[in-house]
Design an enzyme around this catalytic site. Structure first.
Site, mmCIF file in Angstrom:
data_model
loop_
_atom_site.group_PDB
_atom_site.id
_atom_site.type_symbol
_atom_site.label_atom_id
_atom_site.label_comp_id
_atom_site.label_asym_id
_atom_site.label_seq_id
_atom_site.Cartn_x
_atom_site.Cartn_y
_atom_site.Cartn_z
ATOM 1 C CB SER A 244 10.745 -8.422 0.329
ATOM 2 O OG SER A 244 11.109 -7.450 -0.641
ATOM 3 C CE LYS A 245 9.918 -14.814 -4.321
ATOM 4 N NZ LYS A 245 10.770 -15.542 -3.395
ATOM 5 N NE ARG A 246 11.200 -3.964 -2.228
ATOM 6 C CZ ARG A 246 10.251 -4.152 -1.324
ATOM 7 N NH1 ARG A 246 9.050 -4.468 -1.718
ATOM 8 N NH2 ARG A 246 10.497 -4.042 -0.034
#
Ligand code: GLU
Length: 476
Positions: A244-246
């Site tokens: 994900s974006k993380r």
């Protein structure tokens, strides 16, 4: 038998890189078998519909070199088909109307939770009498249509990668087939469509495994032939959760923006869960189509490595011809404002001198923005630390810069000429190569890193080089 696969995204946002991998595997399997690959947009959840998402998905797939056969199928244009199928199940008493209100369902959910019962609907409407149903309908009460799953026995499912998986029917839920807005749920729509489109292999994310038994029950109730199921493992980030974006870029759009080449993405994604042998690392689409075998996909989750992807991207960047590299790199020079939208012939020539110098040093095209800055802008402030790195003496660096100025002033500034002049200078002054080159490099580039010194100076040119060295001297 013609092999027919599909990619069936919901238009709820950007295409995730894991979604692109699913699409790739489906595409490769169809093409490997001279079959057909379809794109189906599963747009029946109006609350999650994102404007522009379909365009984004199409763009991402085409960018990656994945094109679909025939027209795209939009589920929202086929509501009749699902409704008809649901009516048939109602008639055959394989499905039922459920009139329970949202608030009742919420109460049931809470109660079941408190009593540690598995989540799900309590089947209140499963056995309504004909009179009760008629009354609700006469009142205009909204309803959903639910599947009457068998309450006993088991459902045996098969997954190509995992083999047989058995589900106890008593654990299954009477899932909703048609929602109160008349739109089908995923469960209903995809079964109808996969049958209607004669899909032979359903390749999708492994999050659907738990729903497989109700899908199999539906296929059987309709009397449809079952497709082969291939549940693809999720693409994880380093944390062990879905990428994900993380973790960094996660949507295809972000990877495009960062300057990854489609060849690198495809090559890397193909090997994220599949391998041909332990050695071959480089595959282009043609080779993938030739060699891909869906049954060799690993069922273990794959951890996405940006580092590995960068390696591939670097590899494909190095393999670009100057013309192609220019074409792909130009948007980044424009984005950084180093040149404007339509570069002059001189600017084009200048960029084409830079490109071979950076080709084996950058990993993604967006690296151009920081890496090439000094080719266009003189460093404004110098960091003294750069001049005294590795125990170098600042005073000594200054002296070297002062002494080298006349040498540079007398050079013609071809790479060869610069090299000869600087080597003689080093010898005459009895210097270590690095002690001489490093201060020049820092003065010119504003950092300790640059392509080869002679090439860099030659590209920057005599006037600018002299100007920068003088500027550095005045600041030190
Ligand atoms: N629309 C579903 C999803 O995006 C598709 C799953 C499938 O391929 O059947 O997860």
């Amino acid at each position: 038998m013609e092999i027919r696969t599909r990619f069936a995204p919901s238009p709820t946002g950007h295409l995730h890189i894991g979604g692109l991998r699913s699409a790739l595997f489906s595409y490769l399997w169809a093409k490997h078998n001279n079959g057909k690959f379809f794109l189906r947009i599963e747009d029946t959840d109006r609350s999650r519909y994102v404007e522009g998402a379909v365009e984004g998905i199409k763009k991402s797939l085409l960018w990656a070199g994945i094109s679909w056969d025939e027209d795209i199928i939009f589920q929202s244009e086929r509501l009749d088909l699902y409704q008809k199928a649901a009516n048939k199940l109602l008639e055959e008493e394989k499905a039922y109307r459920c009139f329970c209100s949202e608030s009742r369902l919420e109460r049931v959910r809470k109660l079941r939770e408190q009593n540690k019962l598995p989540s799900g609907y309590d089947r209140k409407c499963r056995n309504l009498t004909k009179e009760e149903i008629d009354e609700h309908i006469a009142n205009g009460d909204p309803y959903v249509i639910r599947l009457k799953v068998p309450l006993e026995g088991e459902t045996i499912c098969n997954d190509l990668l995992r083999g047989e998986i058995r589900f106890d029917n008593s654990t299954l839920e009477d899932i909703v087939l048609i929602k109160s807005d008349g739109f089908p749920t995923y469960h209903m729509a995809h079964v109808i469509d996969d049958n209607d489109m004669k899909i032979t292999h359903v390749t999708r994310g492994e999050e659907w495994i738990s729903s497989m038994p109700v899908h199999v029950i539906l296929f059987n109730m309709f009397g449809f032939d079952l497709p082969v199921y291939v549940h693809l493992p999720v693409v994880l980030g380093e944390s062990g959760k879905k990428l994900s974006k993380r973790d960094g870029a996660s949507s295809v759009a972000e990877f495009i923006e960062a300057g990854y080449l489609p060849e690198a993405i495809i090559n890397y994604l193909a090997l994220l869960g599949w391998s041909y042998d332990d050695q071959t690392q480089i595959f282009d689409m043609k080779k993938l189509i030739e060699l891909f075998d869906i049954s060799k996909v690993s069922k273990a989750s794959a951890v996405f490595s940006y580092e590995k992807l960068d390696w591939y991207n670097g590899y494909y960047i190095r393999n670009l011809s100057l013309e192609k590299f220019y074409e792909k790199a130009l948007p980044y020079f424009i984005k950084a404002n180093y040149v404007n939208e339509s570069p002059t012939p001189q600017e084009e020539q200048y960029i084409k001198k830079i490109l071979p110098q950076i080709q084996d040093r950058i990993f993604k095209l967006s690296d151009i923005i920081s890496y090439c800055k000094f080719f266009f802008k003189s460093p404004e402030n110098y960091n003294k630390e750069d001049f005294i790195d590795k125990g170098r003496d600042l005073q000594r660096s200054k002296e070297i810069l002062e002494k080298v100025l006349p040498v540079l002033e007398n050079s013609e500034f071809s790479e060869k000429d610069l090299e000869e002049n600087l080597r003689i200078f080093i010898e005459k002054e009895n210097l270590k190569v690095k002690d001489c080159f490093m201060p020049i490099r820092v003065a010119i580039c504003g950092s300790r890193f640059s392509p080869g010194l002679f090439e860099t100076l030659s590209i920057i040119g005599k006037d600018e080089t002299i100007k920068r060295i003088k500027n550095a001297l005045s600041q030190l």
